[in-house]
Design a protein around this motif. Structure first.
Motif, PDB file in Angstrom:
ATOM      1  N   VAL A  85       0.796  -1.334  -0.132  1.00  0.00           N
ATOM      2  CA  VAL A  85      -0.107  -0.150  -0.115  1.00  0.00           C
ATOM      3  C   VAL A  85       0.906   1.179   0.020  1.00  0.00           C
ATOM      4  CG1 VAL A  85      -1.762   1.478   1.123  1.00  0.00           C
ATOM      5  CG2 VAL A  85      -1.677  -1.188   1.031  1.00  0.00           C
ATOM      6  N   ASN A  86       0.767   2.059  -0.977  1.00  0.00           N
ATOM      7  CA  ASN A  86       1.636   3.368  -0.972  1.00  0.00           C
ATOM      8  C   ASN A  86       2.890   3.005  -1.272  1.00  0.00           C
ATOM      9  OD1 ASN A  86      -0.480   4.996  -0.910  1.00  0.00           O
ATOM     10  ND2 ASN A  86      -0.688   4.906   1.292  1.00  0.00           N
ATOM     11  N   LYS A  87       3.242   1.772  -1.860  1.00  0.00           N
ATOM     12  CA  LYS A  87       4.490   1.346  -2.240  1.00  0.00           C
ATOM     13  C   LYS A  87       5.630   1.116  -0.936  1.00  0.00           C
ATOM     14  CE  LYS A  87       4.660   3.678  -6.649  1.00  0.00           C
ATOM     15  NZ  LYS A  87       5.325   4.501  -7.722  1.00  0.00           N
ATOM     16  N   SER A  88       4.980   1.141   0.236  1.00  0.00           N
ATOM     17  CA  SER A  88       5.779   1.083   1.194  1.00  0.00           C
ATOM     18  C   SER A  88       5.151   0.149   2.630  1.00  0.00           C
ATOM     19  CB  SER A  88       6.159   2.268   1.944  1.00  0.00           C
ATOM     20  OG  SER A  88       4.840   3.154   2.441  1.00  0.00           O
ATOM     21  N   GLU A  89       3.920  -0.066   2.625  1.00  0.00           N
ATOM     22  CA  GLU A  89       3.306  -0.867   3.648  1.00  0.00           C
ATOM     23  C   GLU A  89       3.191  -1.991   3.136  1.00  0.00           C
ATOM     24  OE1 GLU A  89       0.016   1.498   5.753  1.00  0.00           O
ATOM     25  OE2 GLU A  89       1.203   3.206   4.971  1.00  0.00           O
ATOM     26  N   PHE A  90       3.212  -3.151   3.826  1.00  0.00           N
ATOM     27  CA  PHE A  90       2.896  -4.774   3.623  1.00  0.00           C
ATOM     28  C   PHE A  90       2.180  -5.107   4.683  1.00  0.00           C
ATOM     29  CE2 PHE A  90       6.524  -3.605   1.250  1.00  0.00           C
ATOM     30  CZ  PHE A  90       6.448  -4.025  -0.187  1.00  0.00           C
ATOM     31  N   TRP A  91       0.956  -5.614   4.582  1.00  0.00           N
ATOM     32  CA  TRP A  91       0.020  -6.046   5.589  1.00  0.00           C
ATOM     33  C   TRP A  91      -0.358  -7.682   5.339  1.00  0.00           C
ATOM     34  CZ3 TRP A  91      -1.252  -2.778   9.764  1.00  0.00           C
ATOM     35  CH2 TRP A  91      -1.056  -1.458   9.678  1.00  0.00           C
ATOM     36  N   VAL A  92      -0.524  -8.336   6.210  1.00  0.00           N
ATOM     37  CA  VAL A  92      -1.260  -9.642   6.202  1.00  0.00           C
ATOM     38  C   VAL A  92      -2.139  -9.886   7.329  1.00  0.00           C
ATOM     39  CG1 VAL A  92       0.825 -10.888   5.279  1.00  0.00           C
ATOM     40  CG2 VAL A  92       0.599 -10.360   7.704  1.00  0.00           C
TER      41      VAL A  92
END
Length: 381
Positions: free
Chosen positions: A111-118
């Motif tokens: 998200v927005n090239k910098s946030e990774f969520w699981v």
């Protein structure tokens, strides 16, 4: 989706496959929820429903805004873009929106090239470094066996490799026109004078000391709480396979074949099937997970447990048909060249295992255990 099915889902509440949101006030928060599902196993977001499963409903203007946000989030906020489906449902004169997010095939999604969520149960969290590696591995953009193991060339067993090379290619290392170091780099066994994980596990010295987490642990249980025998099996991968199979064979029973009392006994589980199962565990396990392979022998069964789920879009039914995805391509290619391993690397192993067990009337179960993040092969005795 039928109304009855939706009501049943609402009664069940939130879980790792289903999320309830009364509304979204930020496109970024919407993108985070979508990406978390895409980085996990996919799922559904119910909008217009509160945390207590009560339908609050959405206005026409809210639905219009959400549709625009979903389009922008999935195509611009999330990278790479992902296609989602939406559905408007009318229940008790109240409108709610259901977003269906597929399991991503181009992980990881940011998200927005910098946030990774699981997903983390019914909630979500930022992905850890190890999880990011596994997400990239699942989309075939990163392979654990190609990564630098942080161990120098002095830990490479050149004599063992020379014997292997001569047996497979019919010539000695002295007769090739490039340096040994360049040859190992070409094989992706070495990277910048360090062993790759494949180089270490296949041809390294004292693997059990360098990477003890990547060995095999065997236990022969008297019952669920007591054991009669156990062994930690280290060494190179081919040696681990041999030790693992030998450990199982010495604890199996033989049954009389035919009426002749002096006829040779037959193993209760086909040895070739066991050999294939142990090789598969070593070749296809997830090396981003620091865990051993476990061989558990009980009175009624033999279990071979490897770290990680089946890769990418594979499931148990796929692999029964011989479909396979190369999670560790270097390890796979070399293990297939060891003649005594019995491993071909062509996807024919699982169907052959099933056929051998069916011929000998040995029940065999394959379990992709998502709760424990492991794959299990069970032979019933």
């Amino acid at each position: 989706m039928e109304i009855i099915t939706i009501k049943e889902s609402l009664k069940k509440g939130e879980d790792s496959d289903r999320q309830f949101k009364e509304n979204f006030t930020s496109i970024d928060k919407l993108a985070v929820e979508i990406s978390a599902f895409a980085n996990s196993n996919g799922g559904e977001i119910y909008i217009g429903v509160d945390d207590n499963s009560t339908i609050k409903g959405l206005s026409s203007d809210e639905i219009k805004r959400l549709n625009q946000w979903i389009s922008n989030a999935s195509s611009q906020k999330i990278e790479p873009p992902i296609f989602v489906q939406t559905q408007i449902v009318l229940i008790d004169d109240k409108k709610l929106m259901i977003i269906t997010i597929p399991k991503g095939i181009n992980k990881p999604y940011s998200v927005n090239k910098s946030e990774f969520w699981v997903k983390n149960g019914a909630d979500k969290r930022r992905a850890s470094r190890e999880e990011l590696f596994r997400l990239m591995q699942s989309s075939n953009s990163l392979y654990a066996d190609e990564m630098d193991a942080g161990i120098g060339l002095d830990s490479f067993d050149f004599f063992y490799f020379s014997e292997f090379y001569k047996a497979v290619y019919g010539e000695t290392l002295e007769n090739i026109n490039i340096s040994k170091e360049q040859l190992l780099e070409n094989f992706k066994l070495v990277k910048e004078n360090h062993l790759t994980l494949a180089g270490l596990l296949l041809f390294g010295k004292h693997v059990e000391f360098m990477k003890p987490q990547f060995c095999v642990k065997g236990t022969y249980y008297l019952n669920e709480d007591e054991f009669l025998d156990k062994e930690d099996m280290g060494g190179k991968l081919f040696e681990q396979q041999k030790k693992g199979v030998d450990f199982i064979l010495r604890h199996l029973r033989r049954r009389q074949k035919g009426k002749d009392f002096n006829s040779p006994g037959e193993l209760e589980i086909p040895a070739a099937a066991l050999k294939e199962a142990v090789a598969n565990a070593l070749v296809h396990r997830d090396y981003f997970i620091n865990s051993s392979i476990f061989i558990n022998i009980f009175n009624d069964r033999v279990e071979i447990v490897s770290a990680g789920l089946l890769p990418n879009t594979l499931n148990v039914e796929n692999i029964k048909l011989g479909i396979h995805i190369e999670r560790n391509p270097i390890i796979l290619s070399f293990m297939a060249k060891f003649q005594d391993s019995g491993y071909t690397g062509r996807g024919s192993g699982i169907p052959r295992m099933l056929r051998l067990c069916q011929e000998k009337k040995v029940p065999l179960k394959l379990i992709n255990d998502t709760d424990r993040n492991q794959f299990k092969v069970i032979f019933y005795r």
